[in-house]
Design an enzyme around this catalytic site. Structure first.
Site, PDB file in Angstrom:
ATOM      1  N   HIS A   1       0.806  -1.227   0.000  1.00  0.00           N
ATOM      2  CA  HIS A   1       0.000   0.000   0.000  1.00  0.00           C
ATOM      3  C   HIS A   1       0.838   1.274   0.000  1.00  0.00           C
ATOM      4  O   HIS A   1       0.307   2.387  -0.132  1.00  0.00           O
ATOM      5  CB  HIS A   1      -0.947  -0.005   1.199  1.00  0.00           C
ATOM      6  CG  HIS A   1      -2.201   0.780   0.995  1.00  0.00           C
ATOM      7  ND1 HIS A   1      -2.185   2.137   0.712  1.00  0.00           N
ATOM      8  CD2 HIS A   1      -3.504   0.413   1.007  1.00  0.00           C
ATOM      9  CE1 HIS A   1      -3.429   2.559   0.571  1.00  0.00           C
ATOM     10  NE2 HIS A   1      -4.247   1.537   0.736  1.00  0.00           N
TER      11      HIS A   1
ATOM     12  N   ARG B   1       1.246   0.005   6.264  1.00  0.00           N
ATOM     13  CA  ARG B   1       0.496   0.682   5.196  1.00  0.00           C
ATOM     14  C   ARG B   1       1.342   1.682   4.424  1.00  0.00           C
ATOM     15  O   ARG B   1       1.380   1.644   3.210  1.00  0.00           O
ATOM     16  CB  ARG B   1      -0.733   1.378   5.763  1.00  0.00           C
ATOM     17  CG  ARG B   1      -1.616   2.006   4.682  1.00  0.00           C
ATOM     18  CD  ARG B   1      -2.842   2.663   5.284  1.00  0.00           C
ATOM     19  NE  ARG B   1      -3.821   3.010   4.270  1.00  0.00           N
ATOM     20  CZ  ARG B   1      -3.815   4.162   3.590  1.00  0.00           C
ATOM     21  NH1 ARG B   1      -2.892   5.066   3.823  1.00  0.00           N
ATOM     22  NH2 ARG B   1      -4.733   4.398   2.675  1.00  0.00           N
TER      23      ARG B   1
ATOM     24  N   GLU C   1      -1.495  -0.112   9.941  1.00  0.00           N
ATOM     25  CA  GLU C   1      -2.932   0.088   9.799  1.00  0.00           C
ATOM     26  C   GLU C   1      -3.723  -0.789  10.786  1.00  0.00           C
ATOM     27  O   GLU C   1      -4.715  -0.348  11.362  1.00  0.00           O
ATOM     28  CB  GLU C   1      -3.342  -0.243   8.358  1.00  0.00           C
ATOM     29  CG  GLU C   1      -4.787   0.008   8.057  1.00  0.00           C
ATOM     30  CD  GLU C   1      -5.096  -0.041   6.568  1.00  0.00           C
ATOM     31  OE1 GLU C   1      -4.274  -0.541   5.776  1.00  0.00           O
ATOM     32  OE2 GLU C   1      -6.176   0.443   6.193  1.00  0.00           O
TER      33      GLU C   1
ATOM     34  N   ARG D   1      -7.393   6.855  11.205  1.00  0.00           N
ATOM     35  CA  ARG D   1      -8.801   7.043  10.846  1.00  0.00           C
ATOM     36  C   ARG D   1      -9.660   6.156  11.728  1.00  0.00           C
ATOM     37  O   ARG D   1      -9.255   5.033  12.053  1.00  0.00           O
ATOM     38  CB  ARG D   1      -9.060   6.599   9.390  1.00  0.00           C
ATOM     39  CG  ARG D   1      -8.142   7.193   8.380  1.00  0.00           C
ATOM     40  CD  ARG D   1      -8.280   6.497   7.027  1.00  0.00           C
ATOM     41  NE  ARG D   1      -7.532   5.246   6.964  1.00  0.00           N
ATOM     42  CZ  ARG D   1      -7.397   4.500   5.868  1.00  0.00           C
ATOM     43  NH1 ARG D   1      -7.987   4.871   4.731  1.00  0.00           N
ATOM     44  NH2 ARG D   1      -6.706   3.379   5.896  1.00  0.00           N
TER      45      ARG D   1
END
Ligand SMILES: *[C@@H]1O[C@H](CO)[C@@H](O)[C@H](O)[C@H]1NC(C)=O
Ligand SMILES: *[C@@H]1O[C@H](CO)[C@@H](O)[C@H](O)[C@H]1NC(C)=O
Ligand SMILES: *[C@@H]1O[C@H](CO)[C@@H](O)[C@H](O)[C@H]1NC(C)=O
Ligand SMILES: *[C@@H]1O[C@H](CO)[C@@H](O)[C@H](O)[C@H]1NC(C)=O
Ligand SMILES: *[C@@H]1O[C@H](CO)[C@@H](O)[C@H](O)[C@H]1NC(C)=O
Ligand SMILES: *[C@@H]1O[C@H](CO)[C@@H](O)[C@H](O)[C@H]1NC(C)=O
Length: 371
Positions: free
Chosen positions: A165, A214, A230, A283
């Site tokens: 990623h 990530r 992540e 997040r």
């Protein structure tokens, strides 16, 4: 240095330091069918942020990155049936044109383009990664004389189960490090400095099961590498050796004590302009919860000294909450959100200084500073 040269150098430095207006370009997620690249201007004196233009794009570039000279922008393409990267020319921050798109992903099936990074030295190859489906492949793209993507130099594979990623070069660009979210490891590849091709892959385990690297960034002094995890909502620090080998040197949380990493999906890790600080962001999966922004101080060799801040963001961040350090001040960063669609400017220790809503569906993926 002659007096005149010194004077001119000082004058241009002062001019640069006094320029208050800075531009950035922000990418897009799939929205309502009409997607854009957004150009924003931040006035550091007035502390105001403004949307100055919208460039329509057919590509839906959830990730964008500049070429070394900022004359080209490379992006992923969510809408494409096959895993595709797009190439935009950038005349200035508001004159952006799609020049080419190129299908990669040889050796993968059902994958989408997810990340790209451009080599800053000739032949300026661009490295593409994939996600979703079978995403174990990677592609090295060539560019033409204008920096537009134009061919494939190398198709390569990581390992079964891999889905990279994010990637970053070592200080001297001798190695490319890849954060393998699917394979829960970090790859080191040797970069051939005449062809840009990758060889001699080696992998290092992530700190724990399900930590899921990530994104990744290397400190310019060449001793340390930082990875955002992540799955475990952490930042990991690895020490690097001259052969590209990595040794884990600790992890720092991107959530508060008592919170559950499975409620989050940590997003980004990035160095401030003079590598004084390391910024990271997280997040929340639930739109009713809030994400985090964090700042670390770094020692002289780049070692993490202290987690200065772990501050709740104003929303979950949606699919973004991507932190993008500015090019003019170690204390100033942009943060993007796609739960409702906005970009904010944060200052270390001071919180949100400016905010602009862009609620037309799709905004806001990652931001890249132009000036
Ligand atoms: C970019 O260039 C265009 C066309 O030359 C011009 O109209 C526009 O004002 C420029 N924008 C910026 C931000 O300099
Ligand atoms: C990479 O794969 C594509 C097919 O997706 C093929 O057309 C191309 O020749 C390959 N390039 C190299 C350098 O292997
Ligand atoms: C590079 O840009 C110039 C100026 O726009 C153009 O004339 C030339 O054809 C471009 N080169 C390629 C390979 O597209
Ligand atoms: C990877 O998966 C393919 C297809 O499932 C299989 O044929 C191959 O043996 C696997 N490779 C390794 C190294 O496990
Ligand atoms: C880089 O690639 C070129 C061309 O394939 C080859 O001749 C050279 O030996 C490679 N360099 C290294 C250090 O592997
Ligand atoms: C945010 O991005 C996701 C993922 O691409 C998308 O499904 C969603 O519609 C976006 N939200 C908004 C408000 O644009």
């Amino acid at each position: 240095m002659h007096f005149l040269q010194a004077f001119l150098a000082l004058a241009s430095f002062v001019a640069l330091a006094m320029t208050a207006k800075h531009e950035m370009i922000v990418g897009t997620f799939p929205g309502n069918g009409s997607e854009f690249l957004y150009t924003l201007e931040y006035d550091d004196a007035a502390q105001s942020l403004e949307l100055v233009s919208k460039t329509p794009t057919s590509a839906v570039s959830g990730w964008i990155t500049f070429s070394h000279d900022k004359k080209n922008l490379y992006g992923t393409d969510w809408n494409a049936e096959q895993p595709t990267f797009v190439s935009y020319s950038v005349k200035n921050a508001t004159t952006i044109k799609q020049e080419a798109s190129i299908v990669g992903g040889e050796g993968c099936s059902g994958a989408k383009s997810i990340f790209a990074i451009a080599h800053p030295n000739p032949p300026y190859t661009v490295y593409g990664n994939y996600f979703y489906g079978d995403a174990k492949c990677g592609t090295v793209f060539s560019v033409d004389e204008n920096g537009t993507l134009d061919g494939i130099v190398q198709n390569f594979t990581y390992a079964n189960g891999s889905a990279v990623h994010g990637a970053a070069f070592s200080t001297d660009f001798e190695y490319l490090y890849s954060a393998d979210d699917g394979g829960n490891c970090i790859w080191t590849h040797y970069v051939n400095d005449t062809t840009g091709e990758l060889s001699y892959p080696a992998s290092t385990d992530a700190p724990s099961k399900g930590s899921d690297p990530r994104h990744i960034v290397a400190h310019p002094k060449g001793h340390y590498l930082y990875v955002v995890l992540e799955g475990s909502s952490e930042v990991a620090q690895y020490e690097t050796d001259r052969w590209g080998g990595l040794t884990l040197k600790g992890t720092w949380p991107l959530i508060k004590e008592g919170e559950n990493p499975s409620d989050f999906w940590a997003d980004e890790v990035a160095l401030s302009v003079n590598s004084k600080y390391l910024w990271a962001s997280n997040r929340a999966r639930n739109i009713d919860q809030k994400g985090y922004i964090s700042v670390f101080t770094l020692g002289p060799k780049g070692e993490i000294k202290d987690q200065l801040e772990l501050t709740q963001t104003t929303t979950s961040g949606g699919f973004a909450n991507a932190v993008a350090p500015s090019l003019f001040c170690d204390d100033t960063v942009a943060l993007t959100d796609n739960s409702t669609g906005f970009v904010q400017i944060w200052k270390r220790g001071e919180g949100v200084k400016a905010h602009v809503d862009i609620e037309d569906g799709g905004c806001c993926a990652n931001a890249v500073w132009y000036s």
